[in-house]
Each structure stands twice: as C-alpha cells, then as structure tokens.
Design a protein around this motif. Structure first.
Motif, PDB file in Angstrom:
ATOM      1  N   GLY A   1       0.827  -1.207   0.000  1.00 27.64           N
ATOM      2  CA  GLY A   1       0.000   0.000   0.000  1.00 27.64           C
ATOM      3  C   GLY A   1       0.856   1.250   0.000  1.00 27.64           C
ATOM      4  O   GLY A   1       0.614   2.201  -0.751  1.00 27.64           O
ATOM      5  N   HIS A   2       1.895   1.261   0.843  1.00 33.57           N
ATOM      6  CA  HIS A   2       2.847   2.375   0.841  1.00 33.57           C
ATOM      7  C   HIS A   2       3.526   2.500  -0.530  1.00 33.57           C
ATOM      8  O   HIS A   2       3.702   3.607  -1.060  1.00 33.57           O
ATOM      9  N   SER A   3       3.930   1.378  -1.083  1.00 36.23           N
ATOM     10  CA  SER A   3       4.689   1.401  -2.339  1.00 36.23           C
ATOM     11  C   SER A   3       3.860   1.931  -3.499  1.00 36.23           C
ATOM     12  O   SER A   3       4.355   2.726  -4.312  1.00 36.23           O
ATOM     13  N   VAL A   4       2.615   1.494  -3.597  1.00 39.72           N
ATOM     14  CA  VAL A   4       1.762   1.984  -4.684  1.00 39.72           C
ATOM     15  C   VAL A   4       1.457   3.465  -4.492  1.00 39.72           C
ATOM     16  O   VAL A   4       1.417   4.233  -5.459  1.00 39.72           O
ATOM     17  N   HIS A   5       1.253   3.864  -3.243  1.00 39.92           N
ATOM     18  CA  HIS A   5       1.070   5.285  -2.941  1.00 39.92           C
ATOM     19  C   HIS A   5       2.273   6.085  -3.452  1.00 39.92           C
ATOM     20  O   HIS A   5       2.122   7.106  -4.144  1.00 39.92           O
ATOM     21  N   SER A   6       3.474   5.610  -3.133  1.00 34.99           N
ATOM     22  CA  SER A   6       4.695   6.291  -3.577  1.00 34.99           C
ATOM     23  C   SER A   6       4.809   6.282  -5.096  1.00 34.99           C
ATOM     24  O   SER A   6       5.192   7.286  -5.712  1.00 34.99           O
ATOM     25  N   TYR A   7       4.475   5.152  -5.700  1.00 34.54           N
ATOM     26  CA  TYR A   7       4.564   5.040  -7.158  1.00 34.54           C
ATOM     27  C   TYR A   7       3.645   6.052  -7.835  1.00 34.54           C
ATOM     28  O   TYR A   7       4.055   6.784  -8.744  1.00 34.54           O
ATOM     29  N   TYR A   8       2.390   6.112  -7.392  1.00 30.95           N
ATOM     30  CA  TYR A   8       1.437   7.059  -7.981  1.00 30.95           C
ATOM     31  C   TYR A   8       1.899   8.499  -7.751  1.00 30.95           C
ATOM     32  O   TYR A   8       1.841   9.342  -8.661  1.00 30.95           O
ATOM     33  N   SER A   9       2.342   8.774  -6.534  1.00 31.84           N
ATOM     34  CA  SER A   9       2.754  10.134  -6.194  1.00 31.84           C
ATOM     35  C   SER A   9       3.941  10.585  -7.039  1.00 31.84           C
ATOM     36  O   SER A   9       3.936  11.682  -7.614  1.00 31.84           O
ATOM     37  N   ARG A  10       4.956   9.731  -7.141  1.00 32.07           N
ATOM     38  CA  ARG A  10       6.160  10.097  -7.894  1.00 32.07           C
ATOM     39  C   ARG A  10       5.897  10.136  -9.392  1.00 32.07           C
ATOM     40  O   ARG A  10       6.551  10.901 -10.114  1.00 32.07           O
ATOM     41  N   SER A  11       4.954   9.321  -9.862  1.00 37.77           N
ATOM     42  CA  SER A  11       4.641   9.311 -11.295  1.00 37.77           C
ATOM     43  C   SER A  11       3.829  10.532 -11.708  1.00 37.77           C
ATOM     44  O   SER A  11       3.851  10.929 -12.875  1.00 37.77           O
ATOM     45  N   THR A  12       3.121  11.119 -10.744  1.00 38.40           N
ATOM     46  CA  THR A  12       2.195  12.218 -11.057  1.00 38.40           C
ATOM     47  C   THR A  12       2.775  13.581 -10.702  1.00 38.40           C
ATOM     48  O   THR A  12       2.592  14.551 -11.449  1.00 38.40           O
ATOM     49  N   GLN A  13       3.468  13.660  -9.555  1.00 38.43           N
ATOM     50  CA  GLN A  13       3.969  14.947  -9.063  1.00 38.43           C
ATOM     51  C   GLN A  13       5.438  15.148  -9.435  1.00 38.43           C
ATOM     52  O   GLN A  13       6.189  14.191  -9.575  1.00 38.43           O
ATOM     53  N   GLU A  14       5.824  16.405  -9.570  1.00 34.33           N
ATOM     54  CA  GLU A  14       7.241  16.724  -9.706  1.00 34.33           C
ATOM     55  C   GLU A  14       7.942  16.417  -8.375  1.00 34.33           C
ATOM     56  O   GLU A  14       7.305  16.328  -7.327  1.00 34.33           O
ATOM     57  N   TYR A  15       9.248  16.264  -8.419  1.00 34.85           N
ATOM     58  CA  TYR A  15      10.017  15.876  -7.227  1.00 34.85           C
ATOM     59  C   TYR A  15       9.679  16.737  -6.012  1.00 34.85           C
ATOM     60  O   TYR A  15       9.484  16.213  -4.905  1.00 34.85           O
ATOM     61  N   LEU A  16       9.544  18.027  -6.214  1.00 37.27           N
ATOM     62  CA  LEU A  16       9.322  18.954  -5.098  1.00 37.27           C
ATOM     63  C   LEU A  16       8.049  18.627  -4.326  1.00 37.27           C
ATOM     64  O   LEU A  16       7.987  18.825  -3.111  1.00 37.27           O
ATOM     65  N   TYR A  17       7.033  18.099  -5.021  1.00 32.54           N
ATOM     66  CA  TYR A  17       5.735  17.829  -4.397  1.00 32.54           C
ATOM     67  C   TYR A  17       5.409  16.334  -4.354  1.00 32.54           C
ATOM     68  O   TYR A  17       4.241  15.950  -4.219  1.00 32.54           O
ATOM     69  N   SER A  18       6.421  15.496  -4.452  1.00 32.86           N
ATOM     70  CA  SER A  18       6.169  14.052  -4.553  1.00 32.86           C
ATOM     71  C   SER A  18       6.086  13.349  -3.203  1.00 32.86           C
ATOM     72  O   SER A  18       5.529  12.258  -3.101  1.00 32.86           O
ATOM     73  N   ASP A  19       6.634  13.952  -2.158  1.00 35.09           N
ATOM     74  CA  ASP A  19       6.615  13.307  -0.843  1.00 35.09           C
ATOM     75  C   ASP A  19       5.326  13.629  -0.103  1.00 35.09           C
ATOM     76  O   ASP A  19       5.084  14.786   0.246  1.00 35.09           O
ATOM     77  N   TYR A  20       4.524  12.600   0.129  1.00 30.18           N
ATOM     78  CA  TYR A  20       3.304  12.800   0.909  1.00 30.18           C
ATOM     79  C   TYR A  20       3.657  12.814   2.397  1.00 30.18           C
ATOM     80  O   TYR A  20       4.674  12.279   2.823  1.00 30.18           O
ATOM     81  N   LYS A  21       2.790  13.423   3.169  1.00 31.43           N
ATOM     82  CA  LYS A  21       3.017  13.535   4.604  1.00 31.43           C
ATOM     83  C   LYS A  21       2.778  12.190   5.297  1.00 31.43           C
ATOM     84  O   LYS A  21       1.960  11.376   4.854  1.00 31.43           O
ATOM     85  N   ILE A  22       3.489  11.984   6.393  1.00 28.20           N
ATOM     86  CA  ILE A  22       3.343  10.744   7.155  1.00 28.20           C
ATOM     87  C   ILE A  22       1.905  10.584   7.653  1.00 28.20           C
ATOM     88  O   ILE A  22       1.403   9.466   7.771  1.00 28.20           O
ATOM     89  N   PHE A  23       1.226  11.704   7.903  1.00 28.19           N
ATOM     90  CA  PHE A  23      -0.143  11.646   8.414  1.00 28.19           C
ATOM     91  C   PHE A  23      -1.055  10.831   7.502  1.00 28.19           C
ATOM     92  O   PHE A  23      -1.947  10.128   7.970  1.00 28.19           O
ATOM     93  N   VAL A  24      -0.848  10.937   6.192  1.00 31.26           N
ATOM     94  CA  VAL A  24      -1.697  10.183   5.260  1.00 31.26           C
ATOM     95  C   VAL A  24      -1.056   8.871   4.808  1.00 31.26           C
ATOM     96  O   VAL A  24      -1.710   8.048   4.162  1.00 31.26           O
ATOM     97  N   ALA A  25       0.208   8.666   5.159  1.00 29.60           N
ATOM     98  CA  ALA A  25       0.919   7.479   4.671  1.00 29.60           C
ATOM     99  C   ALA A  25       0.235   6.188   5.105  1.00 29.60           C
ATOM    100  O   ALA A  25       0.122   5.237   4.316  1.00 29.60           O
ATOM    101  N   GLU A  26      -0.236   6.147   6.362  1.00 22.48           N
ATOM    102  CA  GLU A  26      -0.807   4.905   6.870  1.00 22.48           C
ATOM    103  C   GLU A  26      -2.206   4.622   6.330  1.00 22.48           C
ATOM    104  O   GLU A  26      -2.718   3.515   6.503  1.00 22.48           O
TER     105      GLU A  26
END
Length: 594
Positions: free
Chosen positions: A389-414
């Motif tokens: 679940g974390h990995s797909v979240h990261s994959y979608y985020s990095r594929s969609t957002q530029e590097y500057l905005y690709s890291d989601y907050k820990i609050f929503v990570a879980e």
C-alpha cells in the motif's frame, strides 16, 4: 536459524543495484552533489535581488536534494541487508554527512525567502519561472514564526547529524549487537530468539514457549535498560530542543505543524480510546474464556482463537491472495502490484544481520522497494499487503507529481497501507470455508485493530507523557520509563488481564519512539482507511477514482484537505468513534461465533 544472505535465491532479494550498479556511479553522484553545493552557496544574500536568482538557487538546491535522496536511500538499504558489514556502515555514514553539508549550504534560503518584501515576493511568484514554486514558498511563509535567523538556521543544520545519534545507537544496539538467548521449543529443540521470530513465538499454541520467549526477551532488555533509557531520553531531549529553538509551545505542537494538524486531533484520539476501553477488555475476556485460562497474561494476547487451526501462506500463495483481495481498486492498481512481484522490488526473507521489521522505501528516481522478513503466516501476508500500500502510494505520487511535491506527509501514509489490509480481511472473511476459519480471521482482524488503533494510541500517550515530563525538566531514567509504560498497560488492559511486570520494559523495543510523534498516525490512518474502504466496497468506481486521485496528490496539499477530498474528515472525533464502533460490533460478532 537465519540463513546467510548468499544462500537466498536472487528472486527473493530486492534489486537495488538498479539504482547504483557500481561504486563509480556513487562517486559520480557524490561529485555532482558537491558541485551543486558549491554553486548554491554563491546565491547566499542574493535571493531577494531578482526572480532569476531565486529561481536558479531553488533549482540547484532541489537538484542536489534529489541526488542526495538517491544516495541516502541506496546506501541505507544496502546497510539494512546486513547491518554487520563495516563498509556499508561507512558509506551510509558518509552520505549522512553529505546530507548534513547540503542542509548547511542551503540553510540561508528559507530565512532569505522569508525576509523578501511581501509585495516583491508576490510579484516574483506571478512570473512564469516561479509559478510552480508557489505552494512551496507559501508553505515557507507559513513557517515564518518558527524560522530563525540565517546564522541560527546554519547552526541547527550543522547539529542535525548529532540529533540522529540516539536513534543510530538504538538501531545498532537492537539489531546488530543485542543477543537473545535460546529457549526450548517443541520436542526439546532449541530456538534462538531474534527480533523477528519473537512475534511468531508469541502466537505459539504452547503456552510454555510463549511464556519462555516473553521472559527471555525482556530479561535481555532488563540487562540493557539503562542504555536504552539514555538513548530514548537523549532522543526526546533532542526533539524538545528543536521545538524550543523554533518557538513552538511544545514538541507535540512542533511535530504536528508541518502536517497542518491541530493538537486537538492528537488529544481527541487519546480521549476516544479512553471512552472505548470496555470493548477492548470484553475482547480480552473472550480470549481468556476461549483459551480456558484462569487468568490471561500479556504473553497470551497474541494467540489465535483456534485449537488446531492455522493458516500456512507461502510467499507465492500470498501474491495470489493479494491480487484477488485488491481487485476492487481496479486493474491499473493491480498492474503496479504485479510489477512489484515480478521486478524484484521486495527483499523477502530474513538473513543474518538483516534489519528487523518491514518498510517501503525508495527514491524519486527509483521504483519503490520493500524490506520484509517473511514467514509463511497470516501476519506476514498482512505485512506484505501493508507495505505494498505504501509502495503503490509512492509510485502514484512520484509518477504524477514533480520531485518537489512528490513526498506525501506521514499523516496520510498509513491510510494507503491500512486500506489494503482492510480489503484483505474483507476478502478473506468472504471466502472463509469454515466456522473455525471465520473465528481465526475475526480474531486476527480484531488483533490488527487492537495493535494498530488501541496499542498505537497507548504508544502515543506514552510519548505525550514522557515529552511533557522532560519539558517540565523532570529527568527520566529506566525506572520512570518503565513505570509510565506499565501504568498505561494497566489502564488499557487491567480490567481483564494480568499485566506482567516485564511488559513495563516494552518501551525499549519500540523503534518508533525515535520518530517524533509518529505512532498516532497509525490510529488516525486506520480510522480514515476504515471509512474509505467502506466507500470503495459500497460505491465502487466513483470512490475508487477519488481514492486514486488522493494517492496521486503526493505532497501537493495538506493531509486533512487531501482526506476530505477523498471522502473523510479527520478533524471530527466521530471519524475515530466510528472506527471504534466497528471494533465493538466485531467483538459482538466474535462472541456469537464462539
């Protein structure tokens, strides 16, 4: 007995060499970072002179950060393969120092951006070159009350590597140096205790094995309790130091600020647990009754509620179950899961010296990676689907957002990880083939709930109490940590359970206590995931679409806004209350099945 890593088949080991095939590539990136660091220093004192200066400095710092992230992730994942290898320790430490050097070199930027005249900065941000950076800069301006002078920021950056010493010592002591004894297993065979197999042994049907493992592990921590207390006390003092320097009212407030989360969200979570402890104790009483025990101990809490039923789930079978369980999320989501399985994103099995536990990591320029210590059981299945679940979240985020905005907050990570678990338990219960399996699964789900919501909130309360004591300048030794932790276990379990004195030392086993106020996010994430999973199962495509957009949003907005867009409002205490009512209803269902 753990295997030597060389004896594990390649298909079960992650392929992190894709990131850096040889040492020359690492050296090349180190040189690039050093060059970028030198260049970004040239803009010191000049950011407010022109929009071009500001833009160029931002590009240089972001490029350097991106490369350092690659280096940091790779070298630390390499270290985690076998923490005993000195060469891996050395290069990881070197990259930590370079990361600190970059922080020092760029420490002038935020104070300078804050000092730019508001009208001039507004004009800068209207230009085509800087429009992309508006959210990033707006967030910096939001931090203005907590940003120090240029010199002070430089000093804080310089000591940042010192602040990580407590956690590094904890990691080395826990995973590299700490030796647990052997205990007698079934048929008199000796079992060497490890961080990983301890949780498995606590599920043993043999009560003597559970008790022996429990006592052996905590007698080991007893020997090192003063060292563990010193590292944790040092970690807490470090967090409080940074909070004070940045003019927060407390370390808790400082920790929540970056997520734009109100302290009330944290306190409401603890309050909700306090109001719902009866359901937890009813569940423990059901366990005691089923296990036919006169009294239930802490080492009995993890035993499955079945006499002779167990689920053996080899890794290949786990892959098949996961793909079926996550089918409600759609084919695009499943295609990413298939890649994780086929392209060696996952380091599956335990080996000598490997870091315990599990995580999903990776950098913007790599695909996600998962570290596991897989055993052929239901717990490992849930851990795997959680990390995916974390990995797909990261994959979608990095594929969609530029590097500057690709890291989601820990609050929503879980949220992403827990939602996968909820879909899994739903699938397994729907496909249960016997009453015994249904009881087993209900028990497992309730255990997930107990450990993810109740237990993590108990951890969160421990953090709150210990930080507040240190903020009041009260010293904390092993005795104080143990007394506080034991008292919380009494509060949560005392109505139904014999709270063994050894459990008071469990604080020494919890690595998350070195990640400033992190654990409460498991409980809030579970609550949000509970609501979103029900929407996905009941509404179908529309809910899935909202959820995938949430995964793609990365760090482009604040967490509470992201969750509201997905369909759940975590500022309302009712969101937690609803999740706890699910627990209560499932306890009632289990009671009927028993």
């Amino acid at each position: 007995m753990n295997k030597d890593r060389n004896l594990i088949e390649e298909e079960y080991k992650w392929n992190i060499e894709e990131m850096y095939p040889n040492e020359e590539d690492i050296d090349l990136d180190i040189k690039k970072v050093e060059d970028l660091i030198n260049k970004v220093k040239l803009y010191k004192g000049k950011l407010g002179d022109s929009k071009d200066n500001l833009c160029e400095a931002l590009i240089l710092s972001i490029d350097a950060s991106r490369i350092v992230s690659n280096l940091y992730v790779y070298t630390h994942m390499k270290l985690h393969e076998d923490t005993r290898i000195n060469e891996n320790q050395a290069i990881a430490t070197k990259i930590e120092m370079i990361s600190t050097e970059l922080s020092m070199a760029t420490s002038y930027m935020i104070p300078e951006i804050i000092s730019i005249d508001d009208n001039k900065l507004k004009e800068f941000l209207q230009s085509e070159e800087l429009r992309f950076y508006k959210k990033y800069i707006d967030d910096i301006i939001r931090q203005k009350p907590h940003t120090l002078s240029e010199k002070e920021e430089e000093i804080l950056a310089a000591v940042s590597d010192i602040s990580g010493v407590a956690e590094n010592v904890y990691d080395m002591l826990s995973f590299a140096d700490l030796e647990f004894p052997e205990i007698d297993g079934e048929d008199g065979n000796k079992i060497k205790l490890t961080n990983s197999n301890f949780s498995v042994l606590l599920k043993s049907k043999n009560r003597k094995i559970r008790k022996d493992a429990f006592e052996a592990v905590y007698s080991t921590y007893e020997k090192y309790k003063n060292t563990f207390a010193s590292t944790l006390y040092g970690g807490i003092k470090s967090e409080i130091f940074y909070a004070k320097m940045r003019k927060y009212n407390s370390a808790l407030e400082g920790s929540l600020f970056n997520d734009d989360v109100n302290v009330d969200v944290y306190n409401n979570l603890i309050l909700a647990m306090d109001e719902n402890l009866d359901s937890l104790n009813k569940y423990i009483e059901l366990k005691k009754k089923f296990l036919k025990l006169d009294e239930i101990h802490m080492y009995d809490l993890y035993v499955p509620l079945t006499e002779n039923f167990d689920m053996n789930i080899p890794y290949e079978k786990a892959q098949d179950i996961i793909l079926k369980a996550l089918k409600p999320l759609g084919e695009d989501y499943l295609s990413i899961i298939r890649r994780a399985f086929s392209e060696r994103w996952i380091d599956v099995y335990e080996n000598e010296g490997k870091q315990g536990g599990a995580y999903s990591w990776g950098s913007y320029d790599s695909h996600p990676y998962i570290l596991m210590n897989y055993h052929d059981d239901l717990n490992s299945l849930f851990t795997l689907i959680h990390e995916l679940g974390h990995s797909v979240h990261s994959y979608y985020s990095r594929s969609t957002q530029e590097y500057l905005y690709s890291d989601y907050k820990i609050f929503v990570a879980e949220v992403a990880s827990t939602l996968n678990e909820l879909l899994l338990i739903n699938y397994l219960l729907e496909n249960s083939s016997s009453k015994e399996e249904t009881i087993y699964l209900l028990n497992y789900y309730l255990e997930q709930f107990r450990t993810t919501v109740y237990r993590q909130t108990m951890f969160a309360e421990f953090e709150k109490i210990t930080h507040e004591k240190v903020e009041r300048k009260e010293p904390l030794t092993a005795k104080e940590f143990t007394d506080i932790y034991y008292g919380l276990n009494e509060k949560y379990y005392g109505k139904s359970c014999n709270v063994d004195k050894q459990i008071g030392l469990e604080w020494a086993r919890i690595p998350h206590f070195y990640s400033n106020f992190y654990v409460y996010k498991y409980a809030t994430g579970f609550s949000a995931a509970s609501a979103l999973s029900q929407q996905i199962l009941n509404e179908g495509k529309d809910a899935v679409k909202r959820y995938i957009e949430f995964l793609k949003s990365g760090g482009s907005d604040y967490p509470l806004n992201q969750l509201r867009a997905a369909g759940v409002d975590m500022e309302k205490k009712e969101s937690v209350d609803k999740a706890l009512s699910v627990f209560s209803n499932l306890v009632d269902k289990l009671e009927k099945e028993l």
